[in-house]
Design a protein around this motif. Sequence first.
Motif, PDB file in Angstrom:
ATOM      1  N   LEU A 103      18.420  30.124  60.326  1.00  0.00           N
ATOM      2  CA  LEU A 103      18.296  28.693  61.023  1.00  0.00           C
ATOM      3  C   LEU A 103      18.763  28.665  62.317  1.00  0.00           C
ATOM      4  O   LEU A 103      19.059  27.515  63.037  1.00  0.00           O
ATOM      5  CB  LEU A 103      19.132  27.754  60.016  1.00  0.00           C
ATOM      6  CG  LEU A 103      18.628  27.575  58.324  1.00  0.00           C
ATOM      7  CD1 LEU A 103      19.532  26.853  57.718  1.00  0.00           C
ATOM      8  CD2 LEU A 103      17.142  27.189  58.413  1.00  0.00           C
ATOM      9  N   LYS A 104      19.127  29.627  62.919  1.00  0.00           N
ATOM     10  CA  LYS A 104      19.825  29.622  64.429  1.00  0.00           C
ATOM     11  C   LYS A 104      18.882  29.082  65.525  1.00  0.00           C
ATOM     12  O   LYS A 104      19.332  28.013  65.973  1.00  0.00           O
ATOM     13  CB  LYS A 104      19.978  31.286  64.636  1.00  0.00           C
ATOM     14  CG  LYS A 104      20.726  31.222  66.115  1.00  0.00           C
ATOM     15  CD  LYS A 104      21.113  32.607  66.519  1.00  0.00           C
ATOM     16  CE  LYS A 104      21.822  32.487  68.142  1.00  0.00           C
ATOM     17  NZ  LYS A 104      22.056  33.916  68.398  1.00  0.00           N
ATOM     18  N   TYR A 161      16.463  26.776  64.807  1.00  0.00           N
ATOM     19  CA  TYR A 161      16.289  25.465  64.326  1.00  0.00           C
ATOM     20  C   TYR A 161      17.447  24.755  64.816  1.00  0.00           C
ATOM     21  O   TYR A 161      17.445  23.431  65.280  1.00  0.00           O
ATOM     22  CB  TYR A 161      16.193  25.113  62.682  1.00  0.00           C
ATOM     23  CG  TYR A 161      16.306  23.828  62.403  1.00  0.00           C
ATOM     24  CD1 TYR A 161      15.383  23.024  62.406  1.00  0.00           C
ATOM     25  CD2 TYR A 161      17.657  23.723  61.746  1.00  0.00           C
ATOM     26  CE1 TYR A 161      15.808  21.749  61.821  1.00  0.00           C
ATOM     27  CE2 TYR A 161      18.065  22.169  61.206  1.00  0.00           C
ATOM     28  CZ  TYR A 161      16.971  21.345  61.364  1.00  0.00           C
ATOM     29  OH  TYR A 161      17.471  19.983  60.942  1.00  0.00           O
ATOM     30  N   ARG A 162      18.849  25.055  64.683  1.00  0.00           N
ATOM     31  CA  ARG A 162      19.945  24.529  64.972  1.00  0.00           C
ATOM     32  C   ARG A 162      19.964  24.347  66.657  1.00  0.00           C
ATOM     33  O   ARG A 162      20.579  23.178  67.004  1.00  0.00           O
ATOM     34  CB  ARG A 162      21.181  25.167  64.617  1.00  0.00           C
ATOM     35  CG  ARG A 162      21.318  25.155  63.133  1.00  0.00           C
ATOM     36  CD  ARG A 162      22.274  26.095  62.612  1.00  0.00           C
ATOM     37  NE  ARG A 162      22.355  26.259  61.178  1.00  0.00           N
ATOM     38  CZ  ARG A 162      22.700  27.371  60.448  1.00  0.00           C
ATOM     39  NH1 ARG A 162      23.284  28.424  61.315  1.00  0.00           N
ATOM     40  NH2 ARG A 162      22.828  27.339  59.204  1.00  0.00           N
ATOM     41  N   LEU A 184      22.188  17.076  67.228  1.00  0.00           N
ATOM     42  CA  LEU A 184      22.432  16.238  66.037  1.00  0.00           C
ATOM     43  C   LEU A 184      22.083  14.777  66.385  1.00  0.00           C
ATOM     44  O   LEU A 184      21.613  14.271  65.563  1.00  0.00           O
ATOM     45  CB  LEU A 184      23.698  16.647  65.483  1.00  0.00           C
ATOM     46  CG  LEU A 184      24.353  15.754  64.200  1.00  0.00           C
ATOM     47  CD1 LEU A 184      23.255  16.193  63.206  1.00  0.00           C
ATOM     48  CD2 LEU A 184      25.697  15.929  64.111  1.00  0.00           C
ATOM     49  N   ARG A 234      18.461  14.143  65.757  1.00  0.00           N
ATOM     50  CA  ARG A 234      18.010  13.995  64.378  1.00  0.00           C
ATOM     51  C   ARG A 234      18.622  12.672  63.754  1.00  0.00           C
ATOM     52  O   ARG A 234      17.603  12.243  63.014  1.00  0.00           O
ATOM     53  CB  ARG A 234      18.571  15.304  63.790  1.00  0.00           C
ATOM     54  CG  ARG A 234      18.216  16.654  64.388  1.00  0.00           C
ATOM     55  CD  ARG A 234      18.685  17.769  63.597  1.00  0.00           C
ATOM     56  NE  ARG A 234      18.465  18.962  64.548  1.00  0.00           N
ATOM     57  CZ  ARG A 234      17.582  19.657  64.555  1.00  0.00           C
ATOM     58  NH1 ARG A 234      16.448  19.263  63.902  1.00  0.00           N
ATOM     59  NH2 ARG A 234      17.502  20.693  65.397  1.00  0.00           N
ATOM     60  N   TYR A 257      25.629  27.546  55.652  1.00  0.00           N
ATOM     61  CA  TYR A 257      25.301  26.202  56.132  1.00  0.00           C
ATOM     62  C   TYR A 257      26.010  25.241  57.210  1.00  0.00           C
ATOM     63  O   TYR A 257      27.049  25.756  57.244  1.00  0.00           O
ATOM     64  CB  TYR A 257      24.947  25.235  55.145  1.00  0.00           C
ATOM     65  CG  TYR A 257      23.604  25.480  54.481  1.00  0.00           C
ATOM     66  CD1 TYR A 257      22.355  25.378  55.076  1.00  0.00           C
ATOM     67  CD2 TYR A 257      23.437  25.879  52.951  1.00  0.00           C
ATOM     68  CE1 TYR A 257      21.274  25.549  54.412  1.00  0.00           C
ATOM     69  CE2 TYR A 257      22.421  25.926  52.335  1.00  0.00           C
ATOM     70  CZ  TYR A 257      21.188  25.984  53.004  1.00  0.00           C
ATOM     71  OH  TYR A 257      20.005  26.126  52.466  1.00  0.00           O
ATOM     72  N   GLU A 258      25.409  24.655  58.008  1.00  0.00           N
ATOM     73  CA  GLU A 258      26.148  23.655  58.967  1.00  0.00           C
ATOM     74  C   GLU A 258      25.626  22.278  58.611  1.00  0.00           C
ATOM     75  O   GLU A 258      24.437  22.246  58.257  1.00  0.00           O
ATOM     76  CB  GLU A 258      25.878  24.243  60.257  1.00  0.00           C
ATOM     77  CG  GLU A 258      26.602  25.543  60.642  1.00  0.00           C
ATOM     78  CD  GLU A 258      26.291  25.975  62.210  1.00  0.00           C
ATOM     79  OE1 GLU A 258      25.844  25.295  63.004  1.00  0.00           O
ATOM     80  OE2 GLU A 258      26.560  26.912  62.361  1.00  0.00           O
ATOM     81  N   GLU A 264      24.017  20.219  60.722  1.00  0.00           N
ATOM     82  CA  GLU A 264      22.556  20.144  61.040  1.00  0.00           C
ATOM     83  C   GLU A 264      21.641  20.402  60.191  1.00  0.00           C
ATOM     84  O   GLU A 264      20.505  19.782  60.120  1.00  0.00           O
ATOM     85  CB  GLU A 264      22.245  20.885  62.327  1.00  0.00           C
ATOM     86  CG  GLU A 264      23.184  20.400  63.626  1.00  0.00           C
ATOM     87  CD  GLU A 264      24.330  21.113  63.597  1.00  0.00           C
ATOM     88  OE1 GLU A 264      25.125  21.663  62.729  1.00  0.00           O
ATOM     89  OE2 GLU A 264      25.199  20.927  64.757  1.00  0.00           O
ATOM     90  N   ASP A 265      21.808  21.197  59.231  1.00  0.00           N
ATOM     91  CA  ASP A 265      21.090  21.648  58.159  1.00  0.00           C
ATOM     92  C   ASP A 265      20.617  20.242  57.131  1.00  0.00           C
ATOM     93  O   ASP A 265      19.627  20.696  56.380  1.00  0.00           O
ATOM     94  CB  ASP A 265      21.514  23.002  57.444  1.00  0.00           C
ATOM     95  CG  ASP A 265      21.646  24.079  58.442  1.00  0.00           C
ATOM     96  OD1 ASP A 265      20.992  24.005  59.724  1.00  0.00           O
ATOM     97  OD2 ASP A 265      22.644  24.818  58.173  1.00  0.00           O
TER      98      ASP A 265
END
Length: 358
Positions: A112-113, A115-116, A121, A124, A171-172, A174-175
């Motif tokens: 997911l790098k 994507y982040r 944020l 989003r 996970y972070e 943002e996910d």
Amino acid sequence: DGLLPEEVAQVLGVPFEVIPFKATAGAPAPQPTKRVHVHALPERREYEIRFPRVEWYRQVIQRKVVVDWDTVAPLVLDPMRVPPEVLVGNYVPNTSGAPSTFGVGRVQEMTLKQYRLSRRLQSRMFELARDITQTYLSPDPSKAPAHELFPQIYRIVETFVREKVEAQGEYEVEDAFLGSFYSSMRERILTGIRPEVAEGEPMELPLYVTGREEGSTADVDFWSSKATYAVRRSHVNFVVADTTKWEQAAAERLDRHRIVTSFVKNSGLGFTIPYTHNGESHEFYPDFIARLATDPVVHLILETKGYDPLDEVKEAAAQRWVKAVNADGKFGRWAFRMARNPSDVAQLLAMAEMGDVA
């Protein structure tokens, strides 16, 4: 006539009662399953419980919205349920024709790098707030103007992301805006939003099922092959248990406690609470309804719950149902409680006796 050998057929999915057969020598004859008639008893009409059939809810938001954060379920980003990293390879059949990731082409790791790093944020959260705001916009310009509603909902989204999103493992935060996580977050926020009553907003009210607004224990009438238990303080003659001990223990407490004037197990009753999950509509079937000798009378919806990954979602849906039905007032006062072990039932009834239920 004894001239030909006996032939035996194995039949699946058809009751033996409707098939003439000759038993094989030495084999025990199949016994028909015992079935019990579960139904409302006319002589127990005093124990009848009526309940509303709620299809969904309606809101008329004019200016301000609030959130009861205690009723909003958190969102856990759990890598044990949805992996944040996968290996992808070209489809190459092996010697037996089965798929294999070995051969021509390279196995790649997808994370997911990218994507982040693609967006902030804040942007989003902006999109989620815009999405939720669209749900409330009305063609009537005097109600829910977008320029007043959007900033409030954006702040609600910020609060949810900051306080209700729990990122575990790799996970972070943002996910949370990915796929099914996004849908779950949107549903939780929508479930928690209410009009600001202090500012003159109307309460959220239930939308009843058209033509079937009310249900009753008098409608229960079915046959069951499950374990059944006779009870006294119920319009229905038996409790049909879906567990080995849990529901039986709860029914025994309800049948004996002095605060309970009547109760019913939700089997063949058709009592449901609507909710959404992953963008789809679902129905929650609580275990019991009990009428309590409180002042005023309260109908307690009781759920006996072990582990359930959706228990917080269902509890939030039940609390929303209770608030809407109580605001309407047509069906009296209601409350919801969830018992997580058998001893909780007696404790909840004792608290109700002291007035801690409505």
